[in-house]
Design a protein around this motif. Structure first.
Motif, short mmCIF file in Angstrom:
data_model
loop_
_atom_site.label_atom_id
_atom_site.label_comp_id
_atom_site.label_asym_id
_atom_site.label_seq_id
_atom_site.Cartn_x
_atom_site.Cartn_y
_atom_site.Cartn_z
N UNK A 133 0.82 -1.21 0.00
CA UNK A 133 0.00 0.00 0.00
C UNK A 133 0.85 1.25 0.00
N UNK A 134 2.04 1.16 0.60
CA UNK A 134 2.92 2.33 0.60
C UNK A 134 3.34 2.68 -0.80
N UNK A 135 3.65 1.69 -1.63
CA UNK A 135 4.05 1.98 -3.00
C UNK A 135 2.91 2.62 -3.77
N UNK A 136 1.70 2.06 -3.62
CA UNK A 136 0.55 2.64 -4.32
C UNK A 136 0.29 4.06 -3.85
N UNK A 137 0.38 4.28 -2.53
CA UNK A 137 0.17 5.63 -2.01
C UNK A 137 1.25 6.57 -2.52
N UNK B 52 5.06 9.17 4.92
CA UNK B 52 6.26 8.38 5.21
C UNK B 52 6.91 7.83 3.94
N UNK B 53 6.19 7.84 2.82
CA UNK B 53 6.74 7.30 1.60
C UNK B 53 6.72 8.28 0.43
N UNK B 54 6.20 9.47 0.63
CA UNK B 54 6.06 10.39 -0.49
C UNK B 54 6.37 11.83 -0.08
N UNK B 55 6.82 12.59 -1.04
CA UNK B 55 7.00 14.03 -0.86
C UNK B 55 6.56 14.72 -2.14
N UNK B 56 5.72 15.75 -2.01
CA UNK B 56 5.26 16.48 -3.18
C UNK B 56 5.98 17.82 -3.27
N UNK B 57 6.46 18.13 -4.47
CA UNK B 57 6.94 19.47 -4.79
C UNK B 57 5.83 20.12 -5.61
N UNK B 58 5.26 21.19 -5.10
CA UNK B 58 4.05 21.75 -5.69
C UNK B 58 4.23 23.20 -6.08
N UNK B 59 5.25 23.49 -6.86
CA UNK B 59 5.45 24.84 -7.33
C UNK B 59 4.38 25.26 -8.31
N UNK B 60 4.20 26.56 -8.45
CA UNK B 60 3.19 27.09 -9.37
C UNK B 60 3.61 26.97 -10.83
N UNK B 61 4.88 26.77 -11.08
CA UNK B 61 5.39 26.71 -12.45
C UNK B 61 6.73 25.97 -12.41
N UNK B 62 7.28 25.61 -13.59
CA UNK B 62 8.54 24.87 -13.60
C UNK B 62 9.70 25.59 -12.92
N UNK B 63 9.76 26.91 -13.03
CA UNK B 63 10.85 27.64 -12.37
C UNK B 63 10.77 27.47 -10.85
N UNK B 64 9.56 27.51 -10.30
CA UNK B 64 9.39 27.29 -8.86
C UNK B 64 9.75 25.87 -8.48
N UNK B 65 9.37 24.91 -9.32
CA UNK B 65 9.72 23.52 -9.04
C UNK B 65 11.22 23.31 -9.06
N UNK B 66 11.90 23.89 -10.05
CA UNK B 66 13.35 23.76 -10.13
C UNK B 66 14.02 24.37 -8.91
N UNK B 67 13.53 25.53 -8.47
CA UNK B 67 14.09 26.16 -7.28
C UNK B 67 13.91 25.28 -6.06
#
Length: 401
Positions: A9-13, A81-96
């Motif tokens: 379930x951790x992998x699916x989550x 415990x198994x995931x982390x989201x990077x949720x920038x508004x645009x690719x430049x924010x994600x890269x930062x």
């Protein structure tokens, strides 16, 4: 072997929660913020101010004096415990955000030597720049348009404060294509106005500084972003170059660069609809050619994650062979990078995560509600953790960004 339900379930989550994250691949570093960002980022920097550096670069753009919070930079605000989201508004924010996840820049030794500043209006050039994250340069990617640094990029540069990389001649920033100077940082410039030229010049620049040509080259299409995206993570992990062709043939600048590799191993990423067999045949003039492809971009990303040349049977590590290429990830205990197939710049933005921490391939998803069948099958059949009599504490688990 008794399977651990928590592992399955951790992998699916991990896959579901991390969909459409910009970058994905475990770094093992602390999160700076757990609060979501609700403030939109402006598109360009305001109130220019100097950034500490060793030599002033020419150019009008400067790094913003405004320092965004980690949350405003898109830094991970949701983690399980198994995931982390990077949720920038645009690719430049994600890269930062990704650059700061890999280089938290909170104390001596946690700053990068240099960063690569890639063009936000040329996804193929930005993907090719991912190889600068490979050893010995280890330069994460930031993104910018030609007119001025986005606020997220400017703020990230202030926080990262690159120290200057001896492997890059002391450069603190490598500017690729038509991107602005920071105004103060010691820079190196790779010029070019199209992705074919920029990819070839990135390769030549790295070879000159490494004093050798790579024996492996990824060949990708500059016209088919979804087929090309998974190359970014591999280039960042391996430091191996990406050179571009198209459906019509091999551009002269690519052919000239391939000749410098003296019959390298060439790995064509994409199906015949993107890179025709006639182009494959023409590539044999420059080295041994192998194709990695599948019926859809998500399936192709899985095929690339599993690929190893020379082929190894399940569980082998391909040791004691003179040459090997590919992730060869067919077992649990890895990081995974889940990227929206419709956002090619996010492949470049997230590439540094594939080259640090729990190194792992980039996998493509296409909708926010379900995993592509190929990716789901890969997780369930190849990456599901399990344990024997020692119990779950002795098992290996996965992490998805």
């Amino acid at each position: 072997m008794r399977r651990a339900w928590t592992g399955r379930t951790a992998v699916a989550a991990a896959a579901l929660v991390s969909m459409f994250a910009a970058g994905c691949g475990s770094t093992g570093l602390l999160h700076r913020s757990t609060a979501p960002s609700t403030t939109p980022l402006p598109t360009t920097a305001a109130a220019p101010a100097p950034v500490p550096g060793t030599r002033r670069s020419r150019g009008a753009a400067a790094v913003s004096a405004h320092t965004s919070t980690p949350a405003q930079l898109g830094f991970p605000y949701l983690a399980t415990k198994n995931t982390t989201r990077v949720a920038g508004n645009d690719p430049a924010s994600n890269a930062a955000a990704v650059a700061l996840a890999v280089y938290p820049s909170a104390a001596a030794g946690t700053h990068p030597g240099a960063v690569a500043l890639a063009p936000a209006d040329d996804w193929a050039a930005a993907v090719a720049a991912a190889s600068l994250m490979g050893a010995p340069f280890r330069a994460p990617i930031l993104l910018s348009g030609p007119a001025g640094l986005p606020q997220a990029t400017a703020s990230a540069l202030r926080l990262l404060a690159p120290t200057g990389d001896p492997a890059l001649g002391g450069a603190q920033i490598v500017r690729i294509g038509d991107v602005p100077s920071t105004g103060t940082l010691h820079d190196a410039t790779i010029p070019g106005s199209d992705p074919y030229t920029l990819a070839a010049r990135i390769d030549a620049y790295e070879a000159r500084l490494r004093h050798r040509e790579s024996t492996d080259v990824v060949i990708a299409s500059a016209q088919d972003p979804a087929d090309t995206m998974p190359a970014a993570g591999w280039a960042a992990e391996s430091g191996e170059p990406i050179l571009y062709v198209n459906a019509h043939g091999i551009p002269a600048v690519t052919a000239a660069q391939l000749r410098r590799h003296h019959h390298a191993h060439l790995y064509v990423l994409g199906p015949p609809s993107a890179i025709p067999d006639t182009v494959m045949a023409a590539l044999t003039r420059y080295g041994r050619v192998r194709r990695i492809a599948a019926t859809t971009p998500p399936a192709e990303s899985v095929a690339f994650a599993e690929y190893r040349d020379p082929a190894c049977s399940y569980g082998q590590q391909c040791v004691h062979v003179p040459h090997s290429f590919g992730w060869a990830i067919r077992s649990p205990g890895h990081g995974y990078v889940l990227v929206n197939a419709g956002q090619p710049l996010d492949a470049a933005a997230s590439a540094a995560l594939s080259a640090s921490g729990a190194y792992g391939p980039q996998l493509l998803v296409s909708t926010p509600n379900t995993l592509p069948q190929a990716v789901l099958n890969y997780f369930l059949n190849s990456a599901t953790p399990g344990y024997t009599s020692e119990g779950p504490t002795a098992a290996v688990y996965n992490h998805a960004w």
